[in-house]
Design a protein around this motif. Structure first.
Motif, PDB file in Angstrom:
ATOM      1  N   LYS A   1       0.828  -1.204   0.000  1.00 31.08           N
ATOM      2  CA  LYS A   1       0.000   0.000   0.000  1.00 31.08           C
ATOM      3  C   LYS A   1       0.862   1.255   0.000  1.00 31.08           C
ATOM      4  O   LYS A   1       0.578   2.219  -0.720  1.00 31.08           O
ATOM      5  N   ALA A   2       1.926   1.237   0.791  1.00 30.89           N
ATOM      6  CA  ALA A   2       2.807   2.403   0.880  1.00 30.89           C
ATOM      7  C   ALA A   2       3.500   2.701  -0.438  1.00 30.89           C
ATOM      8  O   ALA A   2       3.852   3.847  -0.730  1.00 30.89           O
ATOM      9  N   ASN A   3       3.699   1.667  -1.254  1.00 29.36           N
ATOM     10  CA  ASN A   3       4.368   1.833  -2.543  1.00 29.36           C
ATOM     11  C   ASN A   3       3.393   1.871  -3.713  1.00 29.36           C
ATOM     12  O   ASN A   3       3.808   1.772  -4.883  1.00 29.36           O
ATOM     13  N   SER A   4       2.095   1.990  -3.397  1.00 27.10           N
ATOM     14  CA  SER A   4       1.038   2.085  -4.426  1.00 27.10           C
ATOM     15  C   SER A   4       1.109   0.923  -5.416  1.00 27.10           C
ATOM     16  O   SER A   4       1.009   1.104  -6.637  1.00 27.10           O
ATOM     17  N   ILE A   5       1.263  -0.282  -4.878  1.00 25.18           N
ATOM     18  CA  ILE A   5       1.355  -1.480  -5.706  1.00 25.18           C
ATOM     19  C   ILE A   5       0.076  -2.291  -5.534  1.00 25.18           C
ATOM     20  O   ILE A   5      -0.235  -2.729  -4.424  1.00 25.18           O
ATOM     21  N   PRO A   6      -0.703  -2.492  -6.608  1.00 28.20           N
ATOM     22  CA  PRO A   6      -1.934  -3.282  -6.504  1.00 28.20           C
ATOM     23  C   PRO A   6      -1.616  -4.752  -6.226  1.00 28.20           C
ATOM     24  O   PRO A   6      -0.673  -5.309  -6.782  1.00 28.20           O
ATOM     25  N   PHE A   7      -2.426  -5.376  -5.361  1.00 25.75           N
ATOM     26  CA  PHE A   7      -2.164  -6.770  -5.014  1.00 25.75           C
ATOM     27  C   PHE A   7      -3.437  -7.447  -4.541  1.00 25.75           C
ATOM     28  O   PHE A   7      -4.424  -6.800  -4.190  1.00 25.75           O
ATOM     29  N   SER A   8      -3.404  -8.761  -4.536  1.00 29.41           N
ATOM     30  CA  SER A   8      -4.476  -9.562  -3.937  1.00 29.41           C
ATOM     31  C   SER A   8      -3.824 -10.539  -2.964  1.00 29.41           C
ATOM     32  O   SER A   8      -2.648 -10.881  -3.100  1.00 29.41           O
ATOM     33  N   ILE A   9      -4.592 -10.973  -1.978  1.00 31.94           N
ATOM     34  CA  ILE A   9      -4.065 -11.896  -0.976  1.00 31.94           C
ATOM     35  C   ILE A   9      -5.044 -13.041  -0.794  1.00 31.94           C
ATOM     36  O   ILE A   9      -6.258 -12.841  -0.801  1.00 31.94           O
ATOM     37  N   SER A  10      -4.521 -14.247  -0.653  1.00 30.74           N
ATOM     38  CA  SER A  10      -5.380 -15.410  -0.446  1.00 30.74           C
ATOM     39  C   SER A  10      -4.693 -16.371   0.516  1.00 30.74           C
ATOM     40  O   SER A  10      -3.456 -16.472   0.537  1.00 30.74           O
ATOM     41  N   ARG A  11      -5.471 -17.054   1.325  1.00 31.21           N
ATOM     42  CA  ARG A  11      -4.936 -18.042   2.250  1.00 31.21           C
ATOM     43  C   ARG A  11      -4.734 -19.364   1.500  1.00 31.21           C
ATOM     44  O   ARG A  11      -5.673 -19.946   0.977  1.00 31.21           O
ATOM     45  N   ALA A  12      -3.491 -19.809   1.453  1.00 30.56           N
ATOM     46  CA  ALA A  12      -3.191 -21.073   0.791  1.00 30.56           C
ATOM     47  C   ALA A  12      -3.335 -22.216   1.790  1.00 30.56           C
ATOM     48  O   ALA A  12      -3.526 -22.002   2.996  1.00 30.56           O
ATOM     49  N   GLU A  13      -3.240 -23.431   1.305  1.00 25.71           N
ATOM     50  CA  GLU A  13      -3.189 -24.571   2.216  1.00 25.71           C
ATOM     51  C   GLU A  13      -1.905 -24.494   3.031  1.00 25.71           C
ATOM     52  O   GLU A  13      -0.911 -23.892   2.613  1.00 25.71           O
ATOM     53  N   ASP A  14      -1.936 -25.112   4.204  1.00 23.97           N
ATOM     54  CA  ASP A  14      -0.725 -25.147   5.008  1.00 23.97           C
ATOM     55  C   ASP A  14       0.422 -25.732   4.203  1.00 23.97           C
ATOM     56  O   ASP A  14       0.231 -26.672   3.414  1.00 23.97           O
ATOM     57  N   ILE A  15       1.610 -25.153   4.366  1.00 21.80           N
ATOM     58  CA  ILE A  15       2.800 -25.664   3.678  1.00 21.80           C
ATOM     59  C   ILE A  15       3.514 -26.646   4.591  1.00 21.80           C
ATOM     60  O   ILE A  15       3.864 -26.321   5.734  1.00 21.80           O
TER      61      ILE A  15
ATOM     62  N   ILE B   1       3.741  -4.973 -11.016  1.00 24.30           N
ATOM     63  CA  ILE B   1       4.676  -3.935 -10.595  1.00 24.30           C
ATOM     64  C   ILE B   1       5.547  -3.522 -11.771  1.00 24.30           C
ATOM     65  O   ILE B   1       5.943  -4.360 -12.589  1.00 24.30           O
ATOM     66  N   SER B   2       5.861  -2.243 -11.856  1.00 21.03           N
ATOM     67  CA  SER B   2       6.751  -1.773 -12.919  1.00 21.03           C
ATOM     68  C   SER B   2       8.191  -2.155 -12.580  1.00 21.03           C
ATOM     69  O   SER B   2       8.559  -2.235 -11.403  1.00 21.03           O
TER      70      SER B   2
END
Length: 358
Positions: free
Chosen positions: A222-236, A252-253
């Motif tokens: 957010k601080a670097n104005s970078i769009p992103f999505s987040i998802s919970r993966a299965e346990d590794i 990201i550029s």
């Protein structure tokens, strides 16, 4: 220390890789800068050596603890395995592997004091400890084959540089996976840890620890104005432990890549939060130098930049080895349980070492 004869590889390896492991053995014996590695899921391994320091397009990146990207050490694709096996390169190197294991009583006492300081703050500090031993009669190529075969879904690496010494590791944690063609990236938050055979419900301490890391990474984007999505993966899974994992994806550029990597490194999973406070605590508590542990390693070529956190790793030379293992400490931590967690993380590696003594 190692064998340079042809190494018998497991069935799940590419049969053509035997010469690469043989060349890695020669590099260890002759102190030639090299890297042998494979990304998660890759069956075949990449080997290249950089005996004269000549720059090439492809490189293996080694960033020690707290290093900036611009200061990372690079091992360039100068020589392949066949070149090395037919060469006469040999260099002097005096190993400086740390050789004093962390004392359990001191570790417990330090954590008790740290937990008191963390009460009511919501902060986290990652404290590592080391397990050391003799390299006498230990075949590191045999150990490498065994480790690489056991953890095919990790980034597997063996490298040597005169600045860092030799390191062997199998890390599940991505720091930054950047597709240069499409300008897209992937990273992860990997923090909570428990024994693989425990109940499936994560306790409060581990959930809080994981959320701290995920929130911290989100704030960086957010601080670097970078769009992103987040998802919970299965346990590794990383036998005999497993971890909570959140996956971040975004675009990201190219101009922002280095700044983002430096902002992400180290994540709270290896340092803590707030970072400056955590680094002060780490410096006061840990007797051993982290060297490359907690930094990152990876691959840089025309199409991608793939960086993984240097953990589940060991530093070694002809006299000694030093295994690094750590855990996140919060106000909810129990010192004896933290010791057991670090013990579990190093258990299979210690068993593998015993199997690889001549």
């Amino acid at each position: 220390m190692c064998s340079t004869s042809h190494t018998k590889l497991p069935d799940n390896f590419d049969s053509c890789d035997s010469v690469k492991f043989e060349a890695a053995g020669k590099c260890l014996e002759c102190n030639i800068p090299f890297a042998l590695f494979a990304a998660p899921g890759e069956k075949s391994f990449t080997f290249f050596a950089n005996p004269t320091g000549k720059i090439a397009e492809n490189s293996f990146i080694v960033a020690p603890w707290l290093s900036k990207f611009k200061d990372a050490i690079r091992i360039y694709d100068e020589c392949n395995a066949e070149n090395i096996l037919s060469s006469n390169y040999r260099y002097e190197y005096i190993g400086d592997t740390y050789s004093e294991s962390t004392d359990k009583e001191e570790y417990i006492d330090n954590l008790k004091s740290l937990i008191k300081r963390l009460k009511g703050t919501g902060n986290k500090v990652v404290i590592s400890r080391v397990i050391t031993g003799s390299s006498a009669d230990l075949d590191y190529i045999k150990l490498t084959v065994l480790r690489f075969a056991s953890y095919a879904d990790t980034f597997r690496f063996l490298y040597f540089t005169p600045q860092t010494g030799a390191w062997l590791g199998t890390t599940p944690e991505i720091l930054f996976d950047y597709d240069k063609v499409n300008s897209t990236f992937k990273t992860m938050s990997l923090a909570g840890t428990r024994n693989k055979y425990e109940e499936k419900c994560w306790d409060t301490k581990n959930v809080i620890e994981q959320n701290i890391v995920a929130k911290y990474i989100s704030e960086i984007f957010k601080a670097n104005s970078i769009p992103f999505s987040i998802s919970r993966a299965e346990d590794i899974n990383f036998f005999p432990v497993c971890h909570i994992c959140d996956i971040f994806n975004g675009s990201i550029s190219p101009q922002k890549v280095v700044r983002l990597i430096d902002a992400l490194n180290p994540t709270p999973a290896l340092g803590g939060f707030p970072l400056n406070n955590a680094l002060t605590e780490i410096s006061a508590i840990e007797r051993h130098p982290r060297k490359c542990y907690g930094g990152y390693i990876g691959v840089d070529n025309k199409s991608k930049l793939l960086l993984h956190v240097n953990l589940r790793s060991m530093n070694f030379d002809k006299k000694a080895y030093c295994i690094y293992t750590g855990g996140g400490i919060t106000e909810n931590s129990v010192p004896e349980q933290e010791w057991e967690e670090t013990k579990n993380k190093s258990l299979t590696l210690l068993k593998n070492i015993e199997k690889c003594k001549n």
